[in-house]
Design a protein around this motif. Structure first.
Motif, PDB file in Angstrom:
ATOM      1  N   PRO A   1       0.810  -1.224   0.000  1.00  0.00           N
ATOM      2  CA  PRO A   1       0.000   0.000   0.000  1.00  0.00           C
ATOM      3  C   PRO A   1       0.841   1.272   0.000  1.00  0.00           C
ATOM      4  O   PRO A   1       0.382   2.314  -0.454  1.00  0.00           O
ATOM      5  CB  PRO A   1      -0.811  -0.109   1.300  1.00  0.00           C
ATOM      6  CG  PRO A   1      -0.872  -1.566   1.575  1.00  0.00           C
ATOM      7  CD  PRO A   1       0.437  -2.110   1.113  1.00  0.00           C
ATOM      8  N   TYR A   2       2.084   1.199   0.482  1.00  0.00           N
ATOM      9  CA  TYR A   2       2.959   2.368   0.400  1.00  0.00           C
ATOM     10  C   TYR A   2       3.376   2.634  -1.038  1.00  0.00           C
ATOM     11  O   TYR A   2       3.744   3.736  -1.391  1.00  0.00           O
ATOM     12  CB  TYR A   2       4.241   2.139   1.212  1.00  0.00           C
ATOM     13  CG  TYR A   2       4.075   2.251   2.701  1.00  0.00           C
ATOM     14  CD1 TYR A   2       3.681   3.452   3.279  1.00  0.00           C
ATOM     15  CD2 TYR A   2       4.344   1.182   3.530  1.00  0.00           C
ATOM     16  CE1 TYR A   2       3.549   3.562   4.659  1.00  0.00           C
ATOM     17  CE2 TYR A   2       4.218   1.282   4.901  1.00  0.00           C
ATOM     18  CZ  TYR A   2       3.820   2.477   5.463  1.00  0.00           C
ATOM     19  OH  TYR A   2       3.686   2.594   6.818  1.00  0.00           O
ATOM     20  N   LEU A   3       3.375   1.568  -1.829  1.00  0.00           N
ATOM     21  CA  LEU A   3       3.951   1.667  -3.170  1.00  0.00           C
ATOM     22  C   LEU A   3       2.898   1.894  -4.242  1.00  0.00           C
ATOM     23  O   LEU A   3       3.176   2.475  -5.277  1.00  0.00           O
ATOM     24  CB  LEU A   3       4.727   0.382  -3.499  1.00  0.00           C
ATOM     25  CG  LEU A   3       5.864   0.045  -2.543  1.00  0.00           C
ATOM     26  CD1 LEU A   3       6.388  -1.352  -2.805  1.00  0.00           C
ATOM     27  CD2 LEU A   3       6.976   1.063  -2.672  1.00  0.00           C
ATOM     28  N   VAL A   4       1.700   1.390  -3.991  1.00  0.00           N
ATOM     29  CA  VAL A   4       0.662   1.480  -5.010  1.00  0.00           C
ATOM     30  C   VAL A   4      -0.525   2.232  -4.430  1.00  0.00           C
ATOM     31  O   VAL A   4      -1.130   1.792  -3.461  1.00  0.00           O
ATOM     32  CB  VAL A   4       0.220   0.071  -5.467  1.00  0.00           C
ATOM     33  CG1 VAL A   4      -0.844   0.175  -6.549  1.00  0.00           C
ATOM     34  CG2 VAL A   4       1.413  -0.721  -5.951  1.00  0.00           C
ATOM     35  N   LYS A   5      -0.820   3.374  -5.026  1.00  0.00           N
ATOM     36  CA  LYS A   5      -1.865   4.243  -4.490  1.00  0.00           C
ATOM     37  C   LYS A   5      -3.221   3.535  -4.481  1.00  0.00           C
ATOM     38  O   LYS A   5      -4.034   3.738  -3.601  1.00  0.00           O
ATOM     39  CB  LYS A   5      -1.943   5.507  -5.337  1.00  0.00           C
ATOM     40  CG  LYS A   5      -2.193   6.759  -4.503  1.00  0.00           C
ATOM     41  CD  LYS A   5      -2.530   7.974  -5.366  1.00  0.00           C
ATOM     42  CE  LYS A   5      -1.426   8.356  -6.318  1.00  0.00           C
ATOM     43  NZ  LYS A   5      -1.770   9.386  -7.273  1.00  0.00           N
ATOM     44  N   LYS A   6      -3.438   2.693  -5.497  1.00  0.00           N
ATOM     45  CA  LYS A   6      -4.764   2.081  -5.648  1.00  0.00           C
ATOM     46  C   LYS A   6      -5.068   1.053  -4.562  1.00  0.00           C
ATOM     47  O   LYS A   6      -6.210   0.660  -4.378  1.00  0.00           O
ATOM     48  CB  LYS A   6      -4.859   1.391  -7.020  1.00  0.00           C
ATOM     49  CG  LYS A   6      -5.371   2.295  -8.097  1.00  0.00           C
ATOM     50  CD  LYS A   6      -6.841   2.604  -7.902  1.00  0.00           C
ATOM     51  CE  LYS A   6      -7.147   3.959  -8.488  1.00  0.00           C
ATOM     52  NZ  LYS A   6      -8.455   4.450  -8.090  1.00  0.00           N
ATOM     53  N   LEU A   7      -4.029   0.585  -3.903  1.00  0.00           N
ATOM     54  CA  LEU A   7      -4.268  -0.389  -2.840  1.00  0.00           C
ATOM     55  C   LEU A   7      -4.660   0.386  -1.592  1.00  0.00           C
ATOM     56  O   LEU A   7      -3.824   0.803  -0.798  1.00  0.00           O
ATOM     57  CB  LEU A   7      -3.014  -1.244  -2.600  1.00  0.00           C
ATOM     58  CG  LEU A   7      -2.548  -2.031  -3.829  1.00  0.00           C
ATOM     59  CD1 LEU A   7      -1.318  -2.854  -3.493  1.00  0.00           C
ATOM     60  CD2 LEU A   7      -3.644  -2.937  -4.368  1.00  0.00           C
ATOM     61  N   THR A   8      -5.957   0.586  -1.421  1.00  0.00           N
ATOM     62  CA  THR A   8      -6.427   1.488  -0.379  1.00  0.00           C
ATOM     63  C   THR A   8      -6.655   0.769   0.943  1.00  0.00           C
ATOM     64  O   THR A   8      -7.007   1.397   1.922  1.00  0.00           O
ATOM     65  CB  THR A   8      -7.743   2.145  -0.812  1.00  0.00           C
ATOM     66  OG1 THR A   8      -8.629   1.100  -1.214  1.00  0.00           O
ATOM     67  CG2 THR A   8      -7.519   3.081  -1.979  1.00  0.00           C
ATOM     68  N   TYR A   9      -6.465  -0.557   0.969  1.00  0.00           N
ATOM     69  CA  TYR A   9      -6.675  -1.269   2.224  1.00  0.00           C
ATOM     70  C   TYR A   9      -5.526  -0.972   3.199  1.00  0.00           C
ATOM     71  O   TYR A   9      -4.428  -0.618   2.785  1.00  0.00           O
ATOM     72  CB  TYR A   9      -6.812  -2.771   1.985  1.00  0.00           C
ATOM     73  CG  TYR A   9      -5.682  -3.377   1.178  1.00  0.00           C
ATOM     74  CD1 TYR A   9      -4.456  -3.661   1.769  1.00  0.00           C
ATOM     75  CD2 TYR A   9      -5.842  -3.686  -0.168  1.00  0.00           C
ATOM     76  CE1 TYR A   9      -3.422  -4.217   1.062  1.00  0.00           C
ATOM     77  CE2 TYR A   9      -4.802  -4.237  -0.901  1.00  0.00           C
ATOM     78  CZ  TYR A   9      -3.595  -4.505  -0.279  1.00  0.00           C
ATOM     79  OH  TYR A   9      -2.566  -5.047  -0.995  1.00  0.00           O
ATOM     80  N   ARG A  10      -5.804  -1.105   4.485  1.00  0.00           N
ATOM     81  CA  ARG A  10      -4.782  -0.914   5.517  1.00  0.00           C
ATOM     82  C   ARG A  10      -4.783  -2.136   6.426  1.00  0.00           C
ATOM     83  O   ARG A  10      -5.758  -2.885   6.452  1.00  0.00           O
ATOM     84  CB  ARG A  10      -5.075   0.347   6.332  1.00  0.00           C
ATOM     85  CG  ARG A  10      -4.896   1.642   5.531  1.00  0.00           C
ATOM     86  CD  ARG A  10      -3.432   1.844   5.132  1.00  0.00           C
ATOM     87  NE  ARG A  10      -3.248   2.996   4.238  1.00  0.00           N
ATOM     88  CZ  ARG A  10      -3.125   2.905   2.909  1.00  0.00           C
ATOM     89  NH1 ARG A  10      -3.186   1.737   2.305  1.00  0.00           N
ATOM     90  NH2 ARG A  10      -2.945   3.980   2.183  1.00  0.00           N
ATOM     91  N   ILE A  11      -3.710  -2.305   7.209  1.00  0.00           N
ATOM     92  CA  ILE A  11      -3.621  -3.522   8.019  1.00  0.00           C
ATOM     93  C   ILE A  11      -4.777  -3.639   9.009  1.00  0.00           C
ATOM     94  O   ILE A  11      -5.183  -4.730   9.361  1.00  0.00           O
ATOM     95  CB  ILE A  11      -2.266  -3.641   8.778  1.00  0.00           C
ATOM     96  CG1 ILE A  11      -1.930  -2.355   9.489  1.00  0.00           C
ATOM     97  CG2 ILE A  11      -1.167  -4.052   7.837  1.00  0.00           C
ATOM     98  CD1 ILE A  11      -0.706  -2.498  10.382  1.00  0.00           C
ATOM     99  N   ASP A  12      -5.344  -2.509   9.414  1.00  0.00           N
ATOM    100  CA  ASP A  12      -6.429  -2.583  10.391  1.00  0.00           C
ATOM    101  C   ASP A  12      -7.770  -2.980   9.779  1.00  0.00           C
ATOM    102  O   ASP A  12      -8.763  -3.113  10.490  1.00  0.00           O
ATOM    103  CB  ASP A  12      -6.566  -1.230  11.110  1.00  0.00           C
ATOM    104  CG  ASP A  12      -5.386  -0.974  12.036  1.00  0.00           C
ATOM    105  OD1 ASP A  12      -4.798  -1.979  12.507  1.00  0.00           O
ATOM    106  OD2 ASP A  12      -5.035   0.189  12.263  1.00  0.00           O
ATOM    107  N   ASP A  13      -7.789  -3.152   8.465  1.00  0.00           N
ATOM    108  CA  ASP A  13      -9.036  -3.572   7.820  1.00  0.00           C
ATOM    109  C   ASP A  13      -9.268  -5.079   7.957  1.00  0.00           C
ATOM    110  O   ASP A  13     -10.284  -5.593   7.484  1.00  0.00           O
ATOM    111  CB  ASP A  13      -9.007  -3.224   6.317  1.00  0.00           C
ATOM    112  CG  ASP A  13      -8.985  -1.724   6.099  1.00  0.00           C
ATOM    113  OD1 ASP A  13      -9.376  -1.004   7.031  1.00  0.00           O
ATOM    114  OD2 ASP A  13      -8.569  -1.283   5.012  1.00  0.00           O
ATOM    115  N   TYR A  14      -8.332  -5.793   8.564  1.00  0.00           N
ATOM    116  CA  TYR A  14      -8.422  -7.244   8.597  1.00  0.00           C
ATOM    117  C   TYR A  14      -8.122  -7.793   9.981  1.00  0.00           C
ATOM    118  O   TYR A  14      -7.576  -7.092  10.830  1.00  0.00           O
ATOM    119  CB  TYR A  14      -7.440  -7.876   7.593  1.00  0.00           C
ATOM    120  CG  TYR A  14      -7.598  -7.346   6.203  1.00  0.00           C
ATOM    121  CD1 TYR A  14      -8.511  -7.924   5.324  1.00  0.00           C
ATOM    122  CD2 TYR A  14      -6.857  -6.253   5.756  1.00  0.00           C
ATOM    123  CE1 TYR A  14      -8.678  -7.427   4.042  1.00  0.00           C
ATOM    124  CE2 TYR A  14      -7.024  -5.746   4.479  1.00  0.00           C
ATOM    125  CZ  TYR A  14      -7.934  -6.340   3.629  1.00  0.00           C
ATOM    126  OH  TYR A  14      -8.110  -5.850   2.361  1.00  0.00           O
TER     127      TYR A  14
END
Lengths: 150, 320, 508
Positions: B106-119
């Motif tokens: 997610p730091y590298l690809v803007k489109k990956l909007t998920y975060r570790i706290d989503d899971y």
């Protein structure tokens, strides 16, 4: 060659141009620097469609013998138009029914509706066919092969 | 397992078999009462897939339901991760992915909007052996030699299977004036094909290269310590690049999955970590065992997220 | 050789033979059902393999793969509704043959061609796996991209009268395959905010829609005349000659099968091409080489033979890269890799060292599956051929129901059925307006490989097209592509001039 080619050429040209200048720029973001743009291949393809449909239009425009073209029959017959309409309606309603009421009514409507649309009026086949199909599909996929269909 | 299905007989059986729309009922009581889908963010044949296949079998036997594998490749495991976020939190859709697909990508690809706290994390199993590798016949044997080679041969090719791989090369070539062209490949299997064929001169591997010691050699270890298969090969850090890419196969479920279900999966994973088949596989493919329970895995995810955040800042990389 | 004998000893037990036979039967029946293809068949059978020995499991899966590949010819021939894209060229001549009352002949030829293609390709796998795989690695992304381009133009030029219309269909197919998240950057493309589209348009529902649904809609619009034809066929004297494969037929078919097997084997070994490319290339090559090309599309038996032999030859050949280097070359190979790993076998060259007995057992299983396919298929086709006697108003609803199930299973649920319907309508229009739906499908199927190799090629050539000079194979295929376009354009030009002269005669 034919009028239908001429018309489909125009439709495709519009399709290609709309994608090229409106939809693709609007829908596909530019990629990061140093990477090929994600829109590269889509653009090449719609560009190709636009160019080729232009060729199609020109080829069918130049053709002499205008009356010929006028006499030409439509490639789609009335009964086929009806069939398309029936198929869209019955499968479409089945999809809605699935979302609303689940698989059983949807599958039943699909089979019986199509049979009715094709002129089947005898009661026995109208009952036996869907029942056999549904049970058969259930046994094959769920019992024998143990897949969860979802 | 067929018994519970048979009990469903009756008018609803067809409906139950064909769709989820009408299936409600007590899902929690006897979880799992139907097959579980384990997504894997890579194509069949890669490293994660190899571990996942065996894990699914072992855990499935333990849970009394089979676990079906669904390969959802793309965006370095990102597409499967996005899909998991949308999945029903009922324990029937789970994901096995490298931890870095959540802590680094997610730091590298803007489109990956998920975060570790989503899971929610049910645990970790094995460690990846990220590395830079090369076809065996190339004249260089470590990163320094490779860089010298690349300087002499502009247009040297590097296969990148994800955005991490791309970043590694960007960091290495920064300010060096090297002309290295980055070839995108799909998953470990795609990487192997171009390396075997000698199409590229260097590649980033998540660890699958270890299965082919006669065709691929290690150039630099991407982990924080040297790797068992190449004790003489320095790590990237030893080579002077302040980065390491520790990553673990992580069992991930949607955030709102009930605690009882997560606990069952966690227990099954812990059991699997002691299973001889899994241990044998870990040795065979050289992915060392690194089992963590859910709490430890969550802590590790947060640690990685912080560390990679720092690394990204230090290298001046921005999400794209 | 000793190993192979050992392999046969392992496989020739009643239990293992039974598993292979079961696999071939399941595969054949599922393959016959329109809308359901080998992907579905193998995927749904995976759970069965958890409970049996590695060899039996792999034998079962191989049986299914082989059975379904051959089975999908049946629905192509009888209903013009192929179970999967790779059987579409079989329908081009198989269906006309069936409508001429030669369904039995076409089915038998299809089966024989399938078994021969499959058998020879299996032998190639056994004897030459390792060296061939090494050689295939020389075909890198740049070469693959050129081969894909050539295949697309060659196939595009085959079907339909106009090259530009064929190419439009191909472009449209590739365009549809780009829908979804782009693999390098994860940027969504042409999804217009629809979440389901992030995974792309699902392959199987699109294929079912284009191949089977569209055809069923056309037949729905003409079912009365089709039924009339059928009753005429019944009353007509279906002579013995129409039911069996004559020496006369073999004469045309043997070269076609030879060519098809060779093409299918080569295509199978190369990654990223797939069975559809194999069967279409073979069909096209046989048509080009034929002394009676005018008969193609109207019931040339060698068309069926060419398509089926190649289609089936692809399956064993696609295991070559799996066995020899551990890279799956096809969907089937990818599924088999799963079965291998579950049973503790790492596919690749180490297999021959660590588990030679298993490898040769698999080889033996493949040979047995070939032979069993012949028996089961021969028995089965008599039964399936009865379908031609059922009135269309019964067949069409059943087929559409099966299509919906297939689309549902392989397309993320009801979304797949929607996609199927949409592409059914698009396919209908394409059929009626003579845009080759087949070329569309090929474009759609190979689209992802084409895009990936295209992007890889740009990087491998350092964005400098002149560097292609180092890659003679790629150049050869680009030259072939240009030649193909040129030849088709010239041929079509001539045809159009003729058509103009005859334009007073109304088209039927």
């Amino acid at each position: 060659m034919t009028r239908s080619d001429f018309i489909s050429g125009i439709v495709l040209l519009v399709f290609g141009l709309v994608f090229l200048f409106v939809l693709i720029p609007h829908d596909i973001e530019a990629g990061p620097e140093g990477v090929l743009p994600p829109s590269l291949v889509p653009n090449l393809m719609v560009g190709g469609i636009a160019l080729l449909s232009l060729i199609l239009i020109v080829k069918n425009w130049k053709r002499p013998g205008g009356q010929n073209v006028a006499r030409e029959q439509s490639p789609i017959s009335i009964s086929e138009v009806k069939a398309v309409a029936w198929a869209i309606t019955i499968i479409g309603v089945s999809i809605l029914l699935f979302l609303w009421g689940g698989a059983l009514p949807a599958a039943t409507l699909l089979v019986i509706g199509l049979m009715l649309a094709m002129g089947e009026r005898r009661l026995l086949p109208l009952v036996v066919t869907p029942v056999t199909l549904l049970i058969g599909a259930y046994l094959l996929f769920y019992q024998l092969l143990g897949t969860s269909i979802e | 397992m067929k018994n519970s299905m048979l009990s469903n007989l009756g008018l609803t059986f067809v409906a139950a078999s064909f769709g989820t729309a009408v299936v409600a009922g007590p899902a929690l009581a006897e979880y799992p009462d139907r097959p579980i889908t384990m997504m894997i963010g890579y194509k069949a044949g890669g490293g994660t897939d190899t571990v996942g296949r065996v894990l699914a079998k072992v855990m499935g036997e333990d849970l009394g339901q089979q676990i079906n594998i669904l390969n959802k490749a793309g965006a370095g495991g990102g597409i499967a991760t996005i899909k998991l976020k949308k999945a029903k939190p009922d324990g029937y859709t789970i994901l096995l992915n490298p931890s870095t697909s959540l802590t680094l990508n997610p730091y590298l690809v803007k489109k990956l909007t998920y975060r570790i706290d989503d899971y929610t994390y049910a645990g970790m199993l094995t460690a990846y052996q990220a590395a830079l590798v090369a076809p065996i016949d190339r004249p260089y044997n470590n990163l320094k030699e490779f860089l010298a080679y690349a300087k002499k041969n502009p247009g040297t090719k590097y296969a990148a299977l994800n955005s991490t791989a791309r970043m590694v090369m960007n960091v290495i070539t920064k300010d060096s004036g090297l002309d290295i062209s980055i070839v995108p490949v799909k998953g470990g299997a795609g990487m192997l094909a171009v390396v075997f064929g000698g199409q590229v001169d260097l590649a980033y591997s998540g660890g699958i290269h270890q299965q082919h010691p006669t065709k691929i050699k290690l150039i630099a270890a991407g982990t924080s310590s040297r790797q068992p298969l190449g004790p003489n090969i320095p790590t990237l850090r030893e080579d002077g690049y302040d980065m390491s890419f520790d990553s673990f196969t992580t069992l991930i479920v949607p955030k709102k999955t009930p605690k009882a279900i997560v606990a069952k999966l966690e227990a099954a994973l812990a059991k699997a970590a002691k299973n001889p088949d899994i241990i044998a596989l870990s040795a065979r493919v050289s992915f060392p065992m690194a089992h963590r329970n859910g709490a430890d895995a969550t802590a590790e995810m947060h640690r990685q997220w912080r560390d990679y955040g720092k690394l990204i800042k230090a290298t001046g990389t921005t999400a794209k | 050789m000793e190993n192979l004998i050992g392999g046969f000893q392992d496989i020739l037990t009643p239990v293992n033979i039974a598993w292979i036979a079961l696999g071939v039967t399941i595969g054949y029946v599922v393959g016959v059902l329109p809308g359901l293809g080998k992907g579905t068949a193998v995927a749904v059978a995976i759970p069965l393999t958890y409970y049996i020995s590695p060899l039996a499991a792999i034998a079962l899966l191989i049986g299914i793969a082989k059975g379904s590949t051959a089975g999908s010819a049946v629905s192509a021939i009888l209903l013009n509704a192929p179970g999967e894209p790779s059987s579409a060229p079989t329908a081009l001549d198989g269906y006309p043959l069936a409508r001429q009352g030669k369904a039995h002949k076409a089915l038998k030829m299809g089966l024989f061609a399938s078994v021969i293609g499959d058998f020879i390709s299996t032998l190639v796998l056994i004897v030459l796996a390792a060296p061939l795989a090494e050689y295939a690695l020389l075909i890198g992304p740049v070469e693959l991209c050129a081969i894909l381009l050539f295949s697309l133009t060659f196939i595009g030029g085959l079907s339909g009268s106009s090259l530009s219309k064929g190419m439009i269909a191909a472009c449209f197919g590739i365009l549809c395959s780009t829908v979804g998240l782009e693999i390098e950057t994860a940027i969504p493309r042409l999804t217009f905010g629809v979440l389901e589209l992030q995974d792309g348009l699902p392959l199987i529902p699109v294929a079912i829609g284009m191949l089977a649904t569209a055809e069923m809609i056309v037949q729905m619009g003409n079912h009365k005349s089709i039924d009339q034809q059928t009753s005429l066929l019944d009353e007509g004297n279906a002579s013995r000659e129409d039911k069996i494969v004559l020496w006369e037929d073999w004469k045309y078919c043997i070269p076609a099968i030879g060519r098809g097997t060779a093409i299918g084997t080569v295509v199978g070994i190369l990654p990223g091409l797939g069975a559809s490319v194999g069967s279409f290339l073979s069909y096209g090559a046989t048509k080009k080489a034929s002394k009676r090309p005018e008969l193609f599309g109207k019931g040339a038996i060698e068309g069926v033979a060419a398509a089926e032999s190649a289609d089936n030859a692809v399956v064993p050949a696609s295991l070559v890269p799996l066995f020899a280097i551990g890279i799956p070359g096809s969907v089937i190979a990818a599924i088999l890799i799963a079965a291998f790993i579950i049973h503790g076998v790492t596919p690749g060259p180490m297999m021959f060292v660590e588990q030679p007995r298993l490898v040769y057992g698999i080889y033996a299983a493949m040979i047995c599956a070939s032979l069993l396919l012949l028996c089961i298929g021969y028995f089965g086709l008599r039964f399936f051929a009865l379908v031609t006697k059922v009135p269309m108003r019964m067949i069409i609803p059943v087929v559409l129901f099966l299509c919906a199930i297939g689309a549902f299973l392989q397309g993320d649920g009801i979304f797949g059925v929607m996609v199927m319907l949409a592409f059914g309508v698009i396919g209908f229009l394409a059929k009626k307006l003579e845009f080759s739906f087949v070329t569309f499908l090929i474009g759609f199927v190979i689209g992802p490989s084409f895009e990936l190799t295209f992007r890889q090629s740009i990087a491998l050539l350092n964005r400098d097209i002149t560097q292609i000079i180092d890659r003679p194979i790629a150049i050869a295929f680009i030259v072939l592509t240009v030649l193909t376009i040129w030849r088709i354009a010239v041929a079509n030009g001539k045809k159009n001039q003729l058509a103009q002269k005859d334009s007073e005669i109304p088209k039927t």
